[in-house]
Motif scaffolding. Structure first.
Motif, PDB file in Angstrom:
ATOM      1  N   ARG A 153       0.586  -1.389   0.079  1.00  0.00           N
ATOM      2  CA  ARG A 153       0.019   0.071   0.218  1.00  0.00           C
ATOM      3  C   ARG A 153       0.784   1.281   0.243  1.00  0.00           C
ATOM      4  N   VAL A 154       1.967   0.916   0.493  1.00  0.00           N
ATOM      5  CA  VAL A 154       2.530   2.738   0.178  1.00  0.00           C
ATOM      6  C   VAL A 154       4.047   2.426  -0.121  1.00  0.00           C
ATOM      7  N   GLY A 155       3.614   0.963  -1.262  1.00  0.00           N
ATOM      8  CA  GLY A 155       4.915   1.391  -2.650  1.00  0.00           C
ATOM      9  C   GLY A 155       6.152   0.719  -1.754  1.00  0.00           C
ATOM     10  N   ARG A 201       7.395   6.277   4.690  1.00  0.00           N
ATOM     11  CA  ARG A 201       6.986   5.236   3.953  1.00  0.00           C
ATOM     12  C   ARG A 201       6.577   3.747   5.103  1.00  0.00           C
ATOM     13  N   GLN A 236       6.813  11.868  -5.679  1.00  0.00           N
ATOM     14  CA  GLN A 236       6.555  10.472  -6.483  1.00  0.00           C
ATOM     15  C   GLN A 236       5.954  10.303  -5.227  1.00  0.00           C
ATOM     16  N   GLY A 237       6.789  10.029  -3.912  1.00  0.00           N
ATOM     17  CA  GLY A 237       6.220   9.459  -3.059  1.00  0.00           C
ATOM     18  C   GLY A 237       5.217  10.531  -2.292  1.00  0.00           C
ATOM     19  N   ARG A 254       2.620  11.717  -4.211  1.00  0.00           N
ATOM     20  CA  ARG A 254       1.261  11.858  -5.183  1.00  0.00           C
ATOM     21  C   ARG A 254       0.861  10.552  -4.245  1.00  0.00           C
ATOM     22  N   GLU A 255       1.731   9.677  -3.797  1.00  0.00           N
ATOM     23  CA  GLU A 255       1.298   8.753  -3.561  1.00  0.00           C
ATOM     24  C   GLU A 255       0.932   8.544  -2.181  1.00  0.00           C
ATOM     25  N   THR A 276       4.130  13.696   4.737  1.00  0.00           N
ATOM     26  CA  THR A 276       4.967  13.308   3.014  1.00  0.00           C
ATOM     27  C   THR A 276       6.064  14.358   3.712  1.00  0.00           C
ATOM     28  N   SER A 331      -2.560   9.595  -2.931  1.00  0.00           N
ATOM     29  CA  SER A 331      -3.249   8.968  -3.156  1.00  0.00           C
ATOM     30  C   SER A 331      -3.915   7.770  -2.237  1.00  0.00           C
ATOM     31  N   LEU A 332      -3.028   7.564  -0.812  1.00  0.00           N
ATOM     32  CA  LEU A 332      -3.110   6.623  -0.389  1.00  0.00           C
ATOM     33  C   LEU A 332      -4.338   7.253   1.247  1.00  0.00           C
ATOM     34  N   SER A 350      -7.961   7.104  -0.339  1.00  0.00           N
ATOM     35  CA  SER A 350      -8.222   5.371  -0.611  1.00  0.00           C
ATOM     36  C   SER A 350      -8.602   5.526   0.811  1.00  0.00           C
TER      37      SER A 350
END
Length: 352
Positions: free
Chosen positions: A155-157, A176, A202-203, A205-206, A196, A209-210, A213
């Motif tokens: 979920r956190v890439g 993360r 990119q992180g 944005r992830e 953050t 998004s998380l 969700s």
């Protein structure tokens, strides 16, 4: 700052509470069922210093709530009191409908948190750290531990770095991993302090998004941050701290829009437009745009700005009816940064 009082906790409000007295005590709160977090008169002193001064938080269930303020404004201290990590000097706290810290053991298993940055064993891998932390949780079922660790990392890439030692992780990867730890079990409330911090675009944005969700799944997300752009993009509600005081809170739209809203009209008929706007009870102010642009042969339309007190459509209709040629029409509303500066008089870090 004039106080705006309202029984509705979701309505925008701003206030500066009086200094706490020496007779304040911590008492049990009567929980509100529609609030995930509620505090009344929450205060924290360190000797003679008042770090948090009688704040009244109201965080709706299901919201993504931004807790704003510059470093040193009292955000982290407030979070630590809400989670029972430090004792309040006075005030009332309710989390997920239960009084804190009286119901600490019943509430915390339903809360995931990342406060003041993650701390891990550097010689263990990311996955091994999560398994160790999950083992220490008496409420975590061992039978599903492996699957839950894999799911949290995904979920956190961080699936690709699950077997890498944390000593080799970047600051953003550690951040993360801390969020993954907070997600090892389903949570009703997720508290993230500067989530953050250290992340690349990119992180960031992830994580954004998380958070969205999780909110869509019904989790209340409480995000402490000093990055206005991030709060504006992910949050539905917000509160602003300044010098230990809670100076404003409410929906993000209300917090952003309370203040001056202006329309700008672009027209070659500046005098006629001014007359129409004055007739509507507005006060047009001509801008400093020159009438002639040296690179354009035609006259450059003049722009004027007015306070918006009616519907913008009615203003355009009145201008056209008055024979004004409208070549541009803009609505300008206060940004969250402008509102913060107006409320506190302080600068702010803005993510570019």
């Amino acid at each position: 700052m004039t106080a705006v009082s309202s029984p509705d906790p979701f309505r925008w409000r701003c206030s500066r509470p009086p200094p706490p007295s020496d007779h304040d005590t911590v008492t049990a709160a009567t929980p509100a069922p529609d609030l995930a977090i509620e505090s009344r008169g929450l205060t924290k002193r360190f000797g003679e210093q008042i770090a948090v001064n009688k704040i009244d938080l109201a965080v709706p269930r299901g919201a993504v709530f931004g807790f704003l303020g510059p470093n040193g404004s009292g955000k982290t201290t407030s979070i630590r009191m809400l989670l029972g990590l430090t004792q309040a000097s006075s005030g009332q706290i309710s989390v997920l409908g239960q009084s804190m810290p009286d119901s600490l053991h019943a509430v915390l298993p339903r809360v995931g948190a990342l406060v003041e940055g993650p701390a891990f064993y550097p010689f263990l891998s990311g996955a091994a750290n999560l398994r160790r932390l999950d083992t220490a949780d008496r409420n975590a079922p061992s039978s599903t531990r492996g699957a839950r660790v894999e799911q949290a990392l995904a979920r956190v890439g961080l699936t690709h770095a699950a077997g890498k030692k944390v000593a080799a992780y970047s600051l953003g990867m550690k951040q993360r991993l801390g969020i993954a730890n907070a997600l090892l079990q389903p949570r009703e409330l997720l508290v993230l302090d500067e989530p953050t911090n250290g992340l690349d675009p990119q992180g960031t944005r992830e994580v954004r998004s998380l958070v969205r969700s999780l909110a869509a799944e019904g989790t209340t997300v409480f995000v402490s941050s000093h990055l206005l752009a991030e709060v504006e993009q992910m949050c539905t509600h917000a509160a602003v701290m300044s010098g230990g005081n809670l100076v404003a809170q409410g929906t993000l739209a209300d917090l952003r829009h309370v203040g001056q809203t202006r329309v700008r009209v672009r027209t070659p008929d500046a005098a006629a437009a001014a007359a129409v706007l004055t007739g509507l009870g507005l006060a047009p102010v001509h801008s400093d745009v020159p009438e002639q642009d040296p690179w354009v042969a035609a006259p450059l339309p003049r722009e004027m700005s007015v306070d918006l007190t009616g519907q913008p459509e009615s203003i355009v209709t009145a201008l056209v009816a008055g024979g004004v040629r409208v070549r541009g029409f803009l609505i300008e509303e206060s940004s969250l940064e402008e509102r913060f500066v107006a409320l506190t008089g302080e600068g702010f870090d803005v993510l570019q």
